[in-house]
Design a protein around this motif. Structure first.
Motif, PDB file in Angstrom:
ATOM      1  N   ILE A 145       0.981  -1.360  -0.003  1.00  0.00           N
ATOM      2  CA  ILE A 145      -0.298   0.027   0.420  1.00  0.00           C
ATOM      3  C   ILE A 145       0.963   0.852   0.152  1.00  0.00           C
ATOM      4  O   ILE A 145       0.449   2.598  -1.072  1.00  0.00           O
ATOM      5  N   TRP A 146       2.098   1.134   0.269  1.00  0.00           N
ATOM      6  CA  TRP A 146       2.746   2.391   0.133  1.00  0.00           C
ATOM      7  C   TRP A 146       3.541   3.127  -0.593  1.00  0.00           C
ATOM      8  O   TRP A 146       3.539   4.117  -0.725  1.00  0.00           O
ATOM      9  N   ILE A 147       3.626   2.086  -1.907  1.00  0.00           N
ATOM     10  CA  ILE A 147       3.930   2.511  -3.364  1.00  0.00           C
ATOM     11  C   ILE A 147       2.956   2.250  -3.509  1.00  0.00           C
ATOM     12  O   ILE A 147       2.899   4.235  -4.664  1.00  0.00           O
ATOM     13  N   ILE A 148       1.411   2.834  -2.960  1.00  0.00           N
ATOM     14  CA  ILE A 148       0.130   3.338  -4.324  1.00  0.00           C
ATOM     15  C   ILE A 148       0.208   4.569  -3.287  1.00  0.00           C
ATOM     16  O   ILE A 148      -0.198   5.410  -3.741  1.00  0.00           O
ATOM     17  N   PHE A 149      -0.155   4.712  -2.539  1.00  0.00           N
ATOM     18  CA  PHE A 149       0.039   6.521  -1.013  1.00  0.00           C
ATOM     19  C   PHE A 149       1.367   6.958  -2.189  1.00  0.00           C
ATOM     20  O   PHE A 149       0.682   8.361  -2.478  1.00  0.00           O
ATOM     21  N   LEU A 150       2.439   6.498  -2.344  1.00  0.00           N
ATOM     22  CA  LEU A 150       3.606   7.444  -2.776  1.00  0.00           C
ATOM     23  C   LEU A 150       2.951   8.300  -4.304  1.00  0.00           C
ATOM     24  O   LEU A 150       3.518   9.102  -5.229  1.00  0.00           O
ATOM     25  N   ALA A 151       2.712   7.119  -5.243  1.00  0.00           N
ATOM     26  CA  ALA A 151       2.199   6.972  -6.443  1.00  0.00           C
ATOM     27  C   ALA A 151       0.610   8.044  -6.904  1.00  0.00           C
ATOM     28  O   ALA A 151       1.231   8.927  -7.073  1.00  0.00           O
ATOM     29  N   HIS A 152      -0.309   8.069  -5.773  1.00  0.00           N
ATOM     30  CA  HIS A 152      -1.011   9.144  -5.531  1.00  0.00           C
ATOM     31  C   HIS A 152      -0.816  10.373  -5.815  1.00  0.00           C
ATOM     32  O   HIS A 152      -1.101  11.101  -5.902  1.00  0.00           O
ATOM     33  N   ILE A 153       0.134  10.356  -4.190  1.00  0.00           N
ATOM     34  CA  ILE A 153       0.451  11.721  -3.517  1.00  0.00           C
ATOM     35  C   ILE A 153       1.239  12.448  -4.959  1.00  0.00           C
ATOM     36  O   ILE A 153       0.752  13.289  -5.358  1.00  0.00           O
ATOM     37  N   PHE A 154       1.961  11.868  -5.553  1.00  0.00           N
ATOM     38  CA  PHE A 154       2.718  12.297  -7.163  1.00  0.00           C
ATOM     39  C   PHE A 154       1.883  12.715  -8.206  1.00  0.00           C
ATOM     40  O   PHE A 154       1.919  13.531  -8.690  1.00  0.00           O
ATOM     41  N   TYR A 155       0.790  12.303  -8.433  1.00  0.00           N
ATOM     42  CA  TYR A 155      -0.043  12.253  -9.194  1.00  0.00           C
ATOM     43  C   TYR A 155      -0.810  13.166  -9.282  1.00  0.00           C
ATOM     44  O   TYR A 155      -1.082  13.657  -9.863  1.00  0.00           O
ATOM     45  N   ASN A 156      -0.990  13.701  -7.679  1.00  0.00           N
ATOM     46  CA  ASN A 156      -2.316  14.249  -7.686  1.00  0.00           C
ATOM     47  C   ASN A 156      -2.440  15.102  -6.593  1.00  0.00           C
ATOM     48  O   ASN A 156      -3.040  16.763  -6.730  1.00  0.00           O
ATOM     49  N   TYR A 157      -0.746  15.645  -6.835  1.00  0.00           N
ATOM     50  CA  TYR A 157       0.066  16.860  -5.887  1.00  0.00           C
ATOM     51  C   TYR A 157      -0.759  18.305  -6.188  1.00  0.00           C
ATOM     52  O   TYR A 157      -0.640  18.811  -5.400  1.00  0.00           O
ATOM     53  N   THR A 158      -0.233  18.837  -7.384  1.00  0.00           N
ATOM     54  CA  THR A 158      -0.828  19.766  -8.193  1.00  0.00           C
ATOM     55  C   THR A 158      -2.092  20.314  -7.919  1.00  0.00           C
ATOM     56  O   THR A 158      -2.346  21.579  -8.409  1.00  0.00           O
ATOM     57  N   ILE A 159      -2.677  19.117  -8.155  1.00  0.00           N
ATOM     58  CA  ILE A 159      -4.146  19.925  -7.858  1.00  0.00           C
ATOM     59  C   ILE A 159      -4.457  20.147  -6.534  1.00  0.00           C
ATOM     60  O   ILE A 159      -5.076  21.709  -6.824  1.00  0.00           O
ATOM     61  N   VAL A 160      -4.188  19.848  -5.387  1.00  0.00           N
ATOM     62  CA  VAL A 160      -4.407  20.493  -4.071  1.00  0.00           C
ATOM     63  C   VAL A 160      -2.894  21.779  -4.063  1.00  0.00           C
ATOM     64  O   VAL A 160      -4.173  22.559  -3.591  1.00  0.00           O
ATOM     65  N   PHE A 161      -1.882  21.572  -4.292  1.00  0.00           N
ATOM     66  CA  PHE A 161      -1.310  23.145  -4.800  1.00  0.00           C
ATOM     67  C   PHE A 161      -2.052  23.813  -5.401  1.00  0.00           C
ATOM     68  O   PHE A 161      -2.283  25.085  -4.974  1.00  0.00           O
ATOM     69  N   ARG A 162      -2.421  24.180  -6.946  1.00  0.00           N
ATOM     70  CA  ARG A 162      -3.148  24.881  -7.755  1.00  0.00           C
ATOM     71  C   ARG A 162      -3.843  25.398  -7.314  1.00  0.00           C
ATOM     72  O   ARG A 162      -4.189  26.439  -7.319  1.00  0.00           O
ATOM     73  N   ILE A 163      -5.481  24.760  -6.925  1.00  0.00           N
ATOM     74  CA  ILE A 163      -6.604  24.828  -6.069  1.00  0.00           C
ATOM     75  C   ILE A 163      -6.385  25.932  -5.298  1.00  0.00           C
ATOM     76  O   ILE A 163      -7.078  26.704  -4.686  1.00  0.00           O
ATOM     77  N   VAL A 164      -5.510  25.264  -3.891  1.00  0.00           N
ATOM     78  CA  VAL A 164      -5.304  26.250  -2.780  1.00  0.00           C
ATOM     79  C   VAL A 164      -4.810  27.289  -2.894  1.00  0.00           C
ATOM     80  O   VAL A 164      -5.166  28.059  -2.348  1.00  0.00           O
ATOM     81  N   SER A 165      -3.582  27.101  -3.917  1.00  0.00           N
ATOM     82  CA  SER A 165      -2.705  28.086  -4.022  1.00  0.00           C
ATOM     83  C   SER A 165      -3.389  29.673  -4.712  1.00  0.00           C
ATOM     84  O   SER A 165      -2.972  30.235  -4.445  1.00  0.00           O
ATOM     85  N   THR A 166      -3.927  29.212  -5.491  1.00  0.00           N
ATOM     86  CA  THR A 166      -5.553  30.135  -5.747  1.00  0.00           C
ATOM     87  C   THR A 166      -5.528  30.227  -4.572  1.00  0.00           C
ATOM     88  O   THR A 166      -5.945  32.336  -4.909  1.00  0.00           O
ATOM     89  N   ALA A 167      -6.644  30.041  -4.375  1.00  0.00           N
ATOM     90  CA  ALA A 167      -7.697  29.989  -3.263  1.00  0.00           C
ATOM     91  C   ALA A 167      -6.633  31.800  -2.198  1.00  0.00           C
ATOM     92  O   ALA A 167      -7.478  32.078  -1.684  1.00  0.00           O
ATOM     93  N   TRP A 168      -5.693  31.185  -1.751  1.00  0.00           N
ATOM     94  CA  TRP A 168      -4.874  31.261  -0.993  1.00  0.00           C
ATOM     95  C   TRP A 168      -4.416  32.515  -1.082  1.00  0.00           C
ATOM     96  O   TRP A 168      -4.479  33.623  -0.234  1.00  0.00           O
ATOM     97  N   ALA A 169      -3.554  32.760  -2.276  1.00  0.00           N
ATOM     98  CA  ALA A 169      -3.648  34.291  -3.113  1.00  0.00           C
ATOM     99  C   ALA A 169      -4.054  34.944  -2.989  1.00  0.00           C
ATOM    100  O   ALA A 169      -4.083  35.987  -3.061  1.00  0.00           O
ATOM    101  N   ASN A 170      -5.072  34.449  -3.264  1.00  0.00           N
ATOM    102  CA  ASN A 170      -6.537  36.336  -3.226  1.00  0.00           C
ATOM    103  C   ASN A 170      -7.047  36.303  -1.753  1.00  0.00           C
ATOM    104  O   ASN A 170      -7.858  36.924  -2.033  1.00  0.00           O
ATOM    105  N   LEU A 171      -6.492  36.193  -0.572  1.00  0.00           N
ATOM    106  CA  LEU A 171      -7.671  36.526   0.380  1.00  0.00           C
ATOM    107  C   LEU A 171      -6.480  37.531   0.934  1.00  0.00           C
ATOM    108  O   LEU A 171      -5.572  37.616   0.661  1.00  0.00           O
ATOM    109  N   ASP A 172      -6.941  38.552   1.498  1.00  0.00           N
ATOM    110  CA  ASP A 172      -6.331  39.869   1.646  1.00  0.00           C
ATOM    111  C   ASP A 172      -5.710  39.243   3.533  1.00  0.00           C
ATOM    112  O   ASP A 172      -6.630  38.999   4.466  1.00  0.00           O
ATOM    113  N   PRO A 173      -4.864  39.869   3.517  1.00  0.00           N
ATOM    114  CA  PRO A 173      -4.312  39.771   4.448  1.00  0.00           C
ATOM    115  C   PRO A 173      -4.234  40.727   5.604  1.00  0.00           C
ATOM    116  O   PRO A 173      -3.800  39.606   6.440  1.00  0.00           O
ATOM    117  N   GLN A 174      -4.873  41.680   5.200  1.00  0.00           N
ATOM    118  CA  GLN A 174      -5.115  42.497   6.064  1.00  0.00           C
ATOM    119  C   GLN A 174      -6.026  42.060   6.895  1.00  0.00           C
ATOM    120  O   GLN A 174      -6.242  41.587   8.384  1.00  0.00           O
TER     121      GLN A 174
END
Length: 555
Positions: A145-174
Motif C-alpha cells: 500500500i505504501w508505494i500506492i500512497f506515494l504514487a497517488h501523492i505524486f500524481y495528484n499533488y498539483t491538484i491540491v497545490f494549484r486550487i489551494v494556492s490560487t484561493a490562498w493568494a486571493n485572500l486579503d492578508p489584512q
C-alpha cells in the motif's frame, strides 16, 4: 430570431447527440445488464457484492486507500500552496509549470517510473545493494500500500497545490494582520481565520483527489500486485479475465453511483468557492523574500517538492538507458525485436504508430465537439449551467466503466461496433472532452456581447461572427484543449484495455504487456517505451504552458 435559435440549437444538438450515443447509451446498457443480464430481473450480482466478504473488502479497500491517499496529498501540498500564495520569487512560473508534469503524465508512465525508482532492480535498491554489499533489495515497496500512497501523492499533488494556492493568494492578508493587532498569534490566526476561509478550496481539491484515487486503475494494477484491488481493477479482472459480465456490470453500477455522489458534492463545494468574500489581487497579496529564514524555508520546500515530483521521471529515463554493458540506446533499438519469438508479437513501434493515429483523431473530435459545446454553454441564456454539468459527467465516470459499457452496448445489432477501429478514439474523446470544454469556456465568457452585436449589425451571420470574432480570441484556449486531448489519448489505458483489438495495441497496452513478461530485455523495452511516452507528453505539456493565457484559466 428563428435563424439564431436554429443555429444555437444545432450547435448544441451535435455534441449532445455524441454524448447520448457514446456515453449515456453505454451507461444505460450497464444499468440494464446489471439487473436483466439473464433476460429477467436478476439481483444475484448485487447480492454477491454485498454478501461476499471478498467484494466487501474490495469496496472497503477502495474507500480507505482513497481517503488516506487524499489526506496525505493535502498535507504534502499545503506548504507549497502557502509559499506560492504569499511569496514572489524568481523562477516561480517555471516551478509552477513543472508541478503540472506528474498530473498530466499518463498513469501507465507513473507506474514504470516508480518501479524504476523503488523496484527490486530500481536505482535506489541497486545503489544500496552496491554500497552495503547486500544480496537482497533492502527496499520492498512493490505490491504494498505504501508505494500506492506515494504514487497517488505524486500524481495528484498539483491538484491540491494549484486550487489551494490560487484561493490562498486571493485572500486579503489584512484580515490576519488585524487579528494579530488584537493579540492573536500566527497559529490562532491560521486556525481561526485563514483555515476557515480556505476550507471550501481545500475540501474541493481533496474531493477531486479522492475521486481520482477512488477510481485509480493503472497505479493499482501495476504497483499493487494481485493482492490489492480497487473496484476499478476488480471490474477489469471480472470482465476481461473471469468473463463474468453480469457481476462486472453490477460492480460498475456500484462505482458509478459512488462517483456521481462524489462529483455532486464537488460541484456543491465549487459553488461555495464562488461565494462572495473579500478577495485581493495576487500582485498585492504576494511579497518578495526578505529574511534569511524565509529564503531557507522557501528554498528547502521547493527543493523537496521538485525532488519528489521529478525524481521518478528522471530515473525512468536513466533506467531506459541502462543495459548489461552500461548506459546506451540498446533498449530503444530493440523495440522491434521479438525477444520470445512469439507468433502474436506486436512490435512496440507499431504501438507508437497506433497511438499517434488515435491521438490525432481524438484531437480533431474533441476540439470540434468541445468548441460546439463550449459555444452552446456560453450562449445559452437558460439552462447553460445544466448543459455545463451534463458535459462534465464523463469526468465522473471511470474509463474502465466506459470501456465495459462499450462491450455491452456495441456488441449486438444494429450497433455492433466492437470491431470498429474508430471506437477507440471515440472513447478517448469522451475522456478528454470535459477538459477541452473547461479550457475553452472561460475565454468565451470573457468576450463582450457588444462585439458580436456590432458584427451582426454590419450583416455578419452567426457562423461568420463565430469564425471572425470568437475563434481568433479563443485560439490559445483551443490549443490548450487540443494538447489536453492529445496527452489523454496517448496515455489512455483503462477503456483501451477492454476495447482494443490485439493488432491495434497502443503504447500503454504495449508497456503493460512488456512489464508482465519475464526477462531483462522486456523490462528494458518497457522502460524505453515509457520514456518515449513521457518525453512526448512533456513536450506537449511545454507547448500547453506556452499557450496558457493566465492564472484565471480553469484547471
Amino acid at each position: 430570431m428563428r435563424a439564431r435559435f436554429n443555429f444555437q440549437s444545432l450547435i448544441l444538438l451535435v455534441p449532445l447527440a455524441f454524448l447520448a450515443l457514446f456515453y449515456f447509451y453505454p451507461l444505460g446498457a450497464i444499468l440494464g445488464f446489471s439487473f436483466f443480464g439473464s433476460g429477467a430481473l436478476d439481483l444475484s450480482g448485487f447480492q454477491e457484492i454485498f454478501s461476499d466478504p471478498y467484494y466487501l473488502n474490495v469496496l472497503w479497500f477502495t474507500t480507505w486507500q482513497a481517503a488516506l491517499s487524499t489526506i496525505l496529498t493535502v498535507i504534502a501540498a499545503l506548504p507549497a500552496a502557502y509559499i506560492f500564495a504569499r511569496y514572489q520569487f524568481r523562477g516561480q512560473t517555471l516551478v509552477r509549470a513543472l508541478t503540472t508534469l506528474p498530473f498530466l503524465m499518463p498513469t501507465i508512465v507513473v507506474a514504470p517510473a516508480f518501479i524504476a525508482l523503488f523496484g527490486p532492480r530500481g536505482i535506489l535498491n541497486t545503489a544500496l545493494m552496491n554500497l552495503l554489499g547486500l544480496t537482497v533489495p533492502p527496499i520492498q515497496l512493490l505490491d504494498t500500500i505504501w508505494i500506492i500512497f506515494l504514487a497517488h501523492i505524486f500524481y495528484n499533488y498539483t491538484i491540491v497545490f494549484r486550487i489551494v494556492s490560487t484561493a490562498w493568494a486571493n485572500l486579503d492578508p489584512q484580515l490576519g494582520n488585524a487579528a494579530q493587532m488584537l493579540g492573536a498569534n500566527r497559529t490562532r490566526v491560521f486556525f481561526e481565520i485563514t483555515l476557515p476561509l480556505l476550507m471550501p478550496a481545500i475540501l474541493a481539491a481533496a474531493l477531486l483527489v479522492f475521486i481520482f484515487d477512488f477510481t485509480s486503475f493503472g497505479v493499482i494494477l501495476l504497483l499493487g500486485g494481485a493482492r490489492l484491488a480497487t473496484l476499478e481493477v476488480e471490474i477489469y479482472r471480472t470482465a476481461a479475465n473471469l468473463f463474468d459480465l453480469p457481476l462486472a456490470a453490477a460492480l460498475s453500477l456500484v462505482q458509478i453511483l459512488f462517483t456521481f455522489i462524489f462529483i455532486l458534492a464537488y460541484t456543491i463545494l465549487q459553488a461555495r468557492l464562488a461565494a462572495p468574500i473579500r478577495l485581493r489581487p495576487q500582485a498585492i497579496t504576494r511579497r518578495a523574500l526578505k529574511t534569511v529564514g524565509e529564503k531557507i524555508f522557501v528554498a528547502a520546500n521547493i527543493a523537496a517538492m521538485l525532488l519528489f515530483l521529478l525524481a521518478p521521471l528522471v530515473v525512468l529515463i536513466l533506467e531506459s538507458l541502462q543495459t548489461a554493458q552500461g548506459f546506451g540506446l540498446q533498449n530503444y533499438f530493440a523495440l522491434n525485436e521479438n525477444v520470445r519469438g512469439s507468433a502474436t508479437f506486436i512490435p512496440p513501434t507499431d504501438a507508437i504508430r497506433n497511438s499517434l493515429l488515435f491521438a490525432s483523431i481524438t484531437v480533431a473530435l474533441a476540439v470540434a465537439f468541445g468548441l460546439l459545446a463550449a459555444y452552446a454553454i456560453t450562449r445559452t441564456r437558460r439552462g447553460g449551467g445544466v448543459f455545463d454539468a451534463v458535459f462534465l459527467l464523463p469526468l465522473a465516470t471511470s474509463a474502465v466503466t466506459l470501456g465495459f459499457g462499450y462491450i455491452i452496448a456495441f456488441s449486438r445489432t444494429p450497433l455492433d461496433f466492437r470491431a470498429a477501429l474508430w471506437l477507440i478514439p471515440v472513447a478517448h474523446t469522451l475522456v478528454a472532452l470535459p477538459l477541452v470544454i473547461r479550457s475553452i469556456v472561460p475565454l468565451l465568457r470573457q468576450i463582450k456581447p457588444n462585439m458580436r452585436e456590432a458584427a451582426a449589425l454590419l450583416g455578419a451571420n452567426p457562423t461568420r461572427v463565430f469564425r471572425e470574432i470568437d475563434l481568433p480570441i479563443v485560439t490559445r484556449a483551443v490549443i490548450i484543449g487540443a494538447v489536453f486531448a492529445f496527452i489523454i489519448s496517448l496515455g489512455e489505458f483503462g477503456a483501451t484495455t477492454l476495447i482494443a483489438r490485439p493488432e491495434w495495441t497502443t503504447i500503454p497496452l504495449a508497456i503493460y504487456r512488456l512489464l508482465g513478461q519475464p526477462g531483462l530485455a522486456n523490462y528494458g523495452q518497457a522502460m524505453a517505451l515509457s520514456a518515449i511516452l513521457m518525453l512526448v507528453s512533456a513536450a506537449a505539456i511545454a507547448l500547453m504552458e506556452r499557450a496558457r493565457f493566465g492564472e484565471g484559466a480553469e484547471f
